[in-house]
Design a protein around this motif. Structure first.
Motif, PDB file in Angstrom:
ATOM      1  N   ARG A 107       0.853  -1.190   0.000  1.00  0.00           N
ATOM      2  CA  ARG A 107       0.000   0.000   0.000  1.00  0.00           C
ATOM      3  C   ARG A 107       0.886   1.236   0.000  1.00  0.00           C
ATOM      4  N   GLN A 108       0.392   2.289  -0.605  1.00  0.00           N
ATOM      5  CA  GLN A 108       1.158   3.533  -0.648  1.00  0.00           C
ATOM      6  C   GLN A 108       1.271   4.105   0.758  1.00  0.00           C
ATOM      7  N   PRO A 109       2.488   4.419   1.220  1.00  0.00           N
ATOM      8  CA  PRO A 109       2.637   5.016   2.561  1.00  0.00           C
ATOM      9  C   PRO A 109       1.870   6.325   2.651  1.00  0.00           C
ATOM     10  N   LEU A 110       1.354   6.604   3.861  1.00  0.00           N
ATOM     11  CA  LEU A 110       0.523   7.789   4.042  1.00  0.00           C
ATOM     12  C   LEU A 110       1.299   9.069   3.812  1.00  0.00           C
ATOM     13  N   ASP A 111       2.596   9.075   4.134  1.00  0.00           N
ATOM     14  CA  ASP A 111       3.376  10.304   4.011  1.00  0.00           C
ATOM     15  C   ASP A 111       3.981  10.477   2.622  1.00  0.00           C
ATOM     16  N   THR A 112       3.470   9.709   1.646  1.00  0.00           N
ATOM     17  CA  THR A 112       3.937   9.830   0.268  1.00  0.00           C
ATOM     18  C   THR A 112       2.890  10.569  -0.545  1.00  0.00           C
ATOM     19  N   SER A 113       3.277  11.662  -1.160  1.00  0.00           N
ATOM     20  CA  SER A 113       2.325  12.459  -1.937  1.00  0.00           C
ATOM     21  C   SER A 113       2.649  12.433  -3.427  1.00  0.00           C
ATOM     22  N   CYS A 114       3.245  11.316  -3.900  1.00  0.00           N
ATOM     23  CA  CYS A 114       3.570  11.191  -5.321  1.00  0.00           C
ATOM     24  C   CYS A 114       2.289  10.973  -6.108  1.00  0.00           C
ATOM     25  N   ASP A 115       2.095  11.760  -7.164  1.00  0.00           N
ATOM     26  CA  ASP A 115       0.863  11.683  -7.939  1.00  0.00           C
ATOM     27  C   ASP A 115       0.970  10.720  -9.118  1.00  0.00           C
ATOM     28  N   ASP A 116       2.169  10.240  -9.453  1.00  0.00           N
ATOM     29  CA  ASP A 116       2.363   9.347 -10.585  1.00  0.00           C
ATOM     30  C   ASP A 116       2.633   7.936 -10.083  1.00  0.00           C
ATOM     31  N   PHE A 117       2.053   6.962 -10.802  1.00  0.00           N
ATOM     32  CA  PHE A 117       2.243   5.558 -10.447  1.00  0.00           C
ATOM     33  C   PHE A 117       3.672   5.132 -10.778  1.00  0.00           C
ATOM     34  N   ARG A 291       3.269   3.506 -21.121  1.00  0.00           N
ATOM     35  CA  ARG A 291       2.144   4.274 -21.647  1.00  0.00           C
ATOM     36  C   ARG A 291       1.983   5.536 -20.837  1.00  0.00           C
ATOM     37  N   PRO A 292       1.521   6.611 -21.457  1.00  0.00           N
ATOM     38  CA  PRO A 292       1.332   7.850 -20.701  1.00  0.00           C
ATOM     39  C   PRO A 292       0.314   7.651 -19.602  1.00  0.00           C
ATOM     40  N   SER A 293       0.621   8.207 -18.432  1.00  0.00           N
ATOM     41  CA  SER A 293      -0.283   8.058 -17.291  1.00  0.00           C
ATOM     42  C   SER A 293      -1.545   8.866 -17.520  1.00  0.00           C
ATOM     43  N   SER A 294      -2.636   8.342 -17.000  1.00  0.00           N
ATOM     44  CA  SER A 294      -3.922   9.031 -17.156  1.00  0.00           C
ATOM     45  C   SER A 294      -3.992  10.204 -16.189  1.00  0.00           C
ATOM     46  N   ALA A 295      -4.964  11.067 -16.435  1.00  0.00           N
ATOM     47  CA  ALA A 295      -5.125  12.238 -15.562  1.00  0.00           C
ATOM     48  C   ALA A 295      -5.445  11.783 -14.147  1.00  0.00           C
ATOM     49  N   LYS A 296      -4.765  12.379 -13.180  1.00  0.00           N
ATOM     50  CA  LYS A 296      -4.944  11.959 -11.796  1.00  0.00           C
ATOM     51  C   LYS A 296      -5.180  13.170 -10.909  1.00  0.00           C
ATOM     52  N   PHE A 297      -5.743  12.901  -9.753  1.00  0.00           N
ATOM     53  CA  PHE A 297      -5.894  13.941  -8.754  1.00  0.00           C
ATOM     54  C   PHE A 297      -4.513  14.372  -8.268  1.00  0.00           C
ATOM     55  N   GLN A 298      -4.480  15.564  -7.729  1.00  0.00           N
ATOM     56  CA  GLN A 298      -3.270  16.042  -7.064  1.00  0.00           C
ATOM     57  C   GLN A 298      -3.357  15.676  -5.590  1.00  0.00           C
ATOM     58  N   SER A 299      -2.232  15.308  -5.021  1.00  0.00           N
ATOM     59  CA  SER A 299      -2.197  15.008  -3.584  1.00  0.00           C
ATOM     60  C   SER A 299      -1.161  15.907  -2.928  1.00  0.00           C
ATOM     61  N   VAL A 300      -1.492  16.387  -1.739  1.00  0.00           N
ATOM     62  CA  VAL A 300      -0.591  17.244  -0.964  1.00  0.00           C
ATOM     63  C   VAL A 300      -0.440  16.634   0.416  1.00  0.00           C
ATOM     64  N   CYS A 301       0.797  16.340   0.805  1.00  0.00           N
ATOM     65  CA  CYS A 301       1.086  15.765   2.119  1.00  0.00           C
ATOM     66  C   CYS A 301       1.618  16.870   3.030  1.00  0.00           C
TER      67      CYS A 301
END
Length: 483
Positions: A107-117, A291-301
């Motif tokens: 699972r993605q760590p909570l303190d990680t705000s990376c928006d790209d997979f 492949r180009p990543s799809s549009a994603k939400f922005q995340s701010v930690c």
């Protein structure tokens, strides 16, 4: 002989039925027509994409491929929009069978705000797990073999498309890793009350995560009745688009044994019909190409170092919809402490369904708290200001007063309080005015100026005490680790 027998049987059924169509007569005359149609369908849909394996080709033309040996590690994927309940479902699966299964949860760590997979990061993680499992198998071959099976549970990070995660697993660049890994089943969680914005724009991947060939199970986690027509339409569209999926209704995240067996199935994803659907609908998955990543939400930690007040926090969360910049925040997760307890808490807030969950963590409280906001066009400065409002406001220093700072209301109140105070010699009060021996009349007390000076001195003394109290108590910065 079997091929001849099948052909004669089909010819007999054709004559016995009495009514024959052009297609049926063609099948009778051309026994290989079925195989040709399968090839034609595949070549039309692939549009130039390369088929690199015999099993993929067998699935495309609807023929049973070579039987695959049992894989060493089973991979299960849980997908869904933020706030859809995918994290709760993953915890339920892990707690289901700890004795017979060695669970590895990604699972993605909570303190990680990376928006790209991070596809390479996931594949590197899978390679390390394969190496460890193979070494464990070799070491146990000489002694008592371990009875535990290894299962990897991947929870799609943020709003990452399940297609990207599936591609990273089945398109692993290492052949030895592919030989050890089997993608067993993909489950998508859907909360119909949390699938679109107020403007009617659907969240990323709500529909694409439920496509046939990708999603084997779809879990409805909607807790309240769905009354918006657009949300009802989404549910109908998902059902119509993927009729072969197993639909599970779990509004309280509770699942039956039958539901759990479907989610933990080891053959659902690799089923021949599902594989053919996947290859025809998503031919780009045949090749391990970026492949180009799809549009994603922005995340701010945001990290902070003081506990929040529970009541103020709940009020600020409930008021998110009424504020313009806050209307861009759709999902919040946090690991934090509260002023009314010494425990550590997990917080999850889904704005669209107005769902708030605060649960106790087993971890010991730490000085660092973490909160992650997901949304569109988020501003970190505004989010920090919002977070400060979840604590009691820091008292501010006051400026000393002068006569010029007094309002007319204050001066009138001073006059009222001292209206009947003793008068200086040579003055008297006739019931309406203050009169001097020279006949001068006034509506204010002759000593009003002195009364005002006393009032200003008294107010300044209180201001000095207030400022001294603030100075004596060091004020802590919410976002500073140095306290």
């Amino acid at each position: 002989f079997k091929e001849m027998y099948d052909r004669l049987s089909f010819h007999y059924r054709l004559i016995a039925s009495g009514s024959t169509s052009v297609v049926q007569r063609a099948h009778d005359a051309l026994p290989q027509l079925d195989r040709f149609v399968g090839h034609l369908e595949a070549s039309t849909c692939l549009q130039g994409h390369r088929v690199s394996s015999d099993n993929a080709l067998s699935a495309l033309i609807q023929q049973a491929g070579q039987s695959q040996s049992a894989k060493l590690i089973t991979v299960t994927i849980i997908a869904g929009m933020l706030g859809s309940g995918k994290h709760q479902l993953s915890e339920r699966l892990v707690n289901l069978d700890k004795e017979g299964t060695r669970w590895i949860v990604l699972r993605q760590p909570l303190d990680t705000s990376c928006d790209d997979f991070d596809q390479e990061g996931l594949q590197s993680f899978l390679s390390s797990i394969v190496d460890k499992t193979q070494r464990r198998k070799l070491s146990s071959s000489s002694g008592t073999p371990s009875s535990k099976r290894t299962r990897i549970l991947i929870v799609t990070p943020g709003v990452t498309s399940v297609k990207d995660v599936v591609q990273a697993v089945i398109g692993h660049p290492s052949k030895s890793a592919r030989d050890c890994l089997t993608l067993a089943a993909v489950t998508s969680c859907v909360d119909l009350n949390n699938c679109s914005t107020e403007e009617g724009k659907y969240f990323p991947n709500v529909l694409s995560d439920c496509l046939p060939g990708l999603a084997n199970n779809i879990v409805w986690t909607t807790s309240n009745d769905v009354d918006m027509p657009s949300h009802i339409y989404v549910g109908q569209l998902i059902r119509a688009g993927n009729p072969s999926a197993t639909f599970i209704r779990a509004p309280s995240k509770a699942l039956t044994d039958e539901n759990l067996q479907a989610i933990l199935s080891e053959t659902a994803f690799s089923d021949l019909s599902n594989e053919r659907l996947r290859l025809l609908l998503h031919p780009d998955m045949l090749e391990s190409l970026p492949r180009p990543s799809s549009a994603k939400f922005q995340s701010v930690c945001v990290k902070f170092y003081l506990p929040l007040e529970r009541k103020r926090l709940v009020l600020q969360l409930s008021a998110l919809k009424s504020k313009s910049p806050a209307s861009r925040v759709y999902y919040i997760r946090a690991k934090l402490t509260l002023t009314d307890s010494s425990l550590l808490y997990d917080l999850e807030f889904v704005r669209q369904s107005n769902s708030l969950t605060i649960s106790h963590r087993e971890d010991a409280p730490s000085a660092e708290n973490v909160i992650v906001f997901w949304g569109v066009a988020l501003e970190e400065d505004w989010l920090k200001t919002w977070l400060k409002q979840c604590r009691k406001p820091i008292p501010e220093r006051k400026e000393r007063k002068t006569k010029a700072d007094l309002s007319k209301v204050e001066i009138s109140e001073i006059q009222r309080l001292h209206k009947l105070d003793p008068l200086p010699e040579g003055h008297f009060f006739n019931g309406y005015n203050y009169v001097s021996l020279y006949g001068e009349r006034s509506d204010t007390h002759p000593l009003l100026s002195q009364f005002i000076d006393d009032y200003v001195a008294q107010q300044n003394a209180e201001i000095d005490r207030h400022n001294e109290k603030i100075t004596s108590v060091p004020q802590q910065d919410l976002f500073s680790a140095e306290h």
